[in-house]
Write an enzyme that holds these catalytic residues in place. Structure first.
Site, PDB file in Angstrom:
ATOM      1  N   ALA A  55       0.796  -1.229   0.000  1.00 32.90           N
ATOM      2  CA  ALA A  55       0.000   0.000   0.000  1.00 32.90           C
ATOM      3  C   ALA A  55       0.837   1.293   0.000  1.00 32.90           C
ATOM      4  O   ALA A  55       0.649   2.160  -0.873  1.00 32.90           O
ATOM      5  CB  ALA A  55      -0.968  -0.038   1.177  1.00 32.90           C
ATOM      6  N   ARG A  90      -4.869   0.169  -9.218  1.00 33.76           N
ATOM      7  CA  ARG A  90      -5.242  -0.870  -8.239  1.00 33.76           C
ATOM      8  C   ARG A  90      -6.325  -0.286  -7.317  1.00 33.76           C
ATOM      9  O   ARG A  90      -6.193   0.857  -6.865  1.00 33.76           O
ATOM     10  CB  ARG A  90      -4.019  -1.340  -7.438  1.00 33.76           C
ATOM     11  CG  ARG A  90      -3.006  -2.094  -8.306  1.00 33.76           C
ATOM     12  CD  ARG A  90      -1.995  -2.854  -7.482  1.00 33.76           C
ATOM     13  NE  ARG A  90      -2.553  -4.036  -6.862  1.00 33.76           N
ATOM     14  CZ  ARG A  90      -1.905  -4.756  -5.940  1.00 33.76           C
ATOM     15  NH1 ARG A  90      -0.690  -4.397  -5.550  1.00 33.76           N
ATOM     16  NH2 ARG A  90      -2.457  -5.819  -5.397  1.00 33.76           N
ATOM     17  N   ASP A 243      -4.139  -2.721   3.857  1.00 35.18           N
ATOM     18  CA  ASP A 243      -4.283  -1.949   2.610  1.00 35.18           C
ATOM     19  C   ASP A 243      -5.330  -0.855   2.760  1.00 35.18           C
ATOM     20  O   ASP A 243      -5.305   0.137   2.033  1.00 35.18           O
ATOM     21  CB  ASP A 243      -4.637  -2.861   1.446  1.00 35.18           C
ATOM     22  CG  ASP A 243      -3.422  -3.686   1.062  1.00 35.18           C
ATOM     23  OD1 ASP A 243      -3.208  -4.748   1.678  1.00 35.18           O
ATOM     24  OD2 ASP A 243      -2.666  -3.231   0.192  1.00 35.18           O
ATOM     25  N   ASN A 253      -6.768  -6.473   4.210  1.00 37.03           N
ATOM     26  CA  ASN A 253      -5.361  -6.790   3.930  1.00 37.03           C
ATOM     27  C   ASN A 253      -5.318  -8.013   3.010  1.00 37.03           C
ATOM     28  O   ASN A 253      -6.359  -8.561   2.624  1.00 37.03           O
ATOM     29  CB  ASN A 253      -4.600  -7.049   5.243  1.00 37.03           C
ATOM     30  CG  ASN A 253      -3.099  -7.103   5.039  1.00 37.03           C
ATOM     31  OD1 ASN A 253      -2.525  -6.209   4.405  1.00 37.03           O
ATOM     32  ND2 ASN A 253      -2.446  -8.118   5.552  1.00 37.03           N
ATOM     33  N   LYS A 254      -4.141  -8.417   2.666  1.00 37.09           N
ATOM     34  CA  LYS A 254      -3.935  -9.521   1.712  1.00 37.09           C
ATOM     35  C   LYS A 254      -4.801 -10.737   2.048  1.00 37.09           C
ATOM     36  O   LYS A 254      -4.924 -11.108   3.217  1.00 37.09           O
ATOM     37  CB  LYS A 254      -2.439  -9.888   1.713  1.00 37.09           C
ATOM     38  CG  LYS A 254      -2.026 -11.025   0.812  1.00 37.09           C
ATOM     39  CD  LYS A 254      -2.459 -10.847  -0.626  1.00 37.09           C
ATOM     40  CE  LYS A 254      -1.947  -9.553  -1.245  1.00 37.09           C
ATOM     41  NZ  LYS A 254      -2.598  -9.270  -2.558  1.00 37.09           N
TER      42      LYS A 254
HETATM   43  O1  MRU Z   1      -1.006  -7.175  -3.417  1.00 36.52           O
HETATM   44  P1  MRU Z   1       0.075  -6.517  -2.618  1.00 36.52           P
HETATM   45  O2  MRU Z   1       1.363  -7.255  -2.638  1.00 36.52           O
HETATM   46  O3  MRU Z   1       0.230  -5.057  -2.974  1.00 36.52           O
HETATM   47  O4  MRU Z   1      -0.490  -6.586  -1.135  1.00 36.52           O
HETATM   48  C1  MRU Z   1       0.260  -6.043  -0.090  1.00 36.52           C
HETATM   49  C2  MRU Z   1      -0.356  -6.251   1.231  1.00 36.52           C
HETATM   50  O5  MRU Z   1      -1.442  -6.786   1.366  1.00 36.52           O
HETATM   51  C3  MRU Z   1       0.359  -5.676   2.425  1.00 36.52           C
HETATM   52  O6  MRU Z   1       0.178  -6.477   3.553  1.00 36.52           O
HETATM   53  C4  MRU Z   1      -0.217  -4.286   2.689  1.00 36.52           C
HETATM   54  O7  MRU Z   1      -0.128  -3.499   1.545  1.00 36.52           O
HETATM   55  C5  MRU Z   1       0.453  -3.610   3.806  1.00 36.52           C
HETATM   56  S1  MRU Z   1       2.026  -3.006   3.303  1.00 36.52           S
HETATM   57  C6  MRU Z   1       2.744  -2.146   4.525  1.00 36.52           C
END
Ligand code: MRU
Length: 368
Positions: A55, A90, A243, A253-254
């Site tokens: 993010a 995104r 995120d 989050n992911k």
């Molecule tokens: O799809 P991505 O790799 O962009 O997803 C990233 C994540 O889900 C991270 O855990 C999130 O962005 C936090 S980063 C400090």
């Protein structure tokens, strides 16, 4: 953080004083390659194709995308068009919109002939602020590791993390990894369980790599192993990133974060979400209103990796006609989160908790 003892950031202005350099994260962990962005379209591609991801870092990249756009044409119309184009790359991480709003806010009140310099100065400020903010998050969360280390009298503190919320996802430090690096650098014994994080394997490819490069002991586990390790008492606490966190404390989050939060809750293991203020979406009061990015089926039906001859290849892991679904993020309700940790400290994952840390938001956040 350090690679071979040398400090690095994830994004910086090149030696020519204007192009933007990034670590191409699609090449890690097999190769460390720098990619150069020269146009706003390069920045958009880097975000969409995930040369940069995480993010905070996609926000920083979009900010520099605006700088590149202002070099080409500093008009109001171009500013609007490029900001919209970058923002569409995104949908889930709110830091992207946040950074673009910051950049357009500054540039709208700057005369067009001054916009290039103003844009670079502001993008640099956003990056420096990300570094400071993440350092502060880590300083607050460090106390949690210190307390457990004291109880364990020298035994390693076992931390589970998901995806990559490390320095590669930010400009430096990371969010979830910031307290881990600070503990390690202080000499505290820390060990990290790293979820591989299918389908793109950010844990395996990025988190293990960056922790290893800095010398932090870590062990890669498949996504399904976390609950088992928690039941066995092998996890002391969880740190994950976010995120988008909304005003009521729900955390997006992911994909897979929610299942880890459920397992942690069932086993009485603290589950902390680390995030900078730029990740908070005060306009939403329900995590389930967040748009969830749907990514390509091919990320699920195929994997890539290094072959014995050293080359990197993508190969199918499912039959050719397999239908796959690929939601990239999930929502963890605030009730499963032990605390949110921001640059201002810890708070409950509730409206009251967040407003306690950000009282200036009273009256601006949506009502419960
Ligand atoms: O799809 P991505 O790799 O962009 O997803 C990233 C994540 O889900 C991270 O855990 C999130 O962005 C936090 S980063 C400090």
């Amino acid at each position: 953080m350090k690679i071979d003892g040398k400090p690095h950031r994830t994004i910086w202005v090149g030696a020519d004083g204007w192009s933007v350099e990034i670590i191409d994260q699609t090449k890690l962990p097999h190769a460390f390659e720098i990619a150069t962005l020269k146009t706003p379209q390069d920045a958009a591609h880097a975000i969409k194709a995930m040369l940069v991801r995480g993010a905070p870092l996609i926000g920083a990249t979009a900010a520099y995308g605006i700088c590149l756009a202002m070099r080409e044409d500093p008009s109001d119309q171009n500013l609007i068009t490029i900001a919209r184009m970058l923002g569409e790359q995104r949908p889930t991480a709110i830091n992207l919109q946040w950074a673009l709003q910051k950049m357009t806010g500054v540039l709208e009140s700057t005369a067009p002939d001054q916009r290039v310099d103003a844009a670079y100065a502001h993008a640099e400020r956003l990056c420096d602020e990300d570094v400071e903010t993440n350092h502060e998050i880590g300083a607050h969360a460090l106390t949690l590791i210190e307390n457990i280390a004291e109880q364990k009298e020298g035994g390693a503190v076992n931390i589970l993390t998901h995806c990559n919320a490390g320095w590669l996802a930010c400009v430096d430090w990371g969010t979830a990894t910031s307290p881990i690096y600070q503990a390690h650098d202080k000499g505290l014994p820390v060990h990290v369980w790293v979820d591989e994080t299918r389908p793109r394997n950010q844990g395996a490819a990025l988190t293990c790599w960056e922790l290893g490069a800095h010398g932090v002991p870590n062990t890669l586990i498949v996504d399904n192993a976390g609950g088992h390790l928690m039941q066995r008492g092998d996890v002391d606490l969880c740190f994950v990133g976010s995120d988008r966190t909304v005003a009521n404390g729900d955390v997006c989050n992911k994909i897979g974060t929610y299942l880890k939060a459920l397992a942690a809750y069932d086993n009485g293991i603290p589950f902390y979400v680390t995030l900078p203020y730029s990740t908070i979406d005060w306009s939403l009061n329900d995590g389930f209103s967040i748009p969830i990015e749907e990514r390509s089926q091919a990320e699920v039906t195929a994997m890539s990796g290094r072959l014995p001859d050293g080359s990197v290849a993508t190969f199918d892991i499912a039959a050719p006609d397999t239908c796959a679904a690929n939601p990239a993020f999930d929502v963890t309700p605030g009730r499963l989160v032990t605390a949110l940790i921001t640059e201002r400290g810890l708070c409950e994952a509730t409206t009251e908790g967040l407003l306690g840390l950000y009282p200036e938001r009273n009256g601006t956040a949506v009502s419960p």
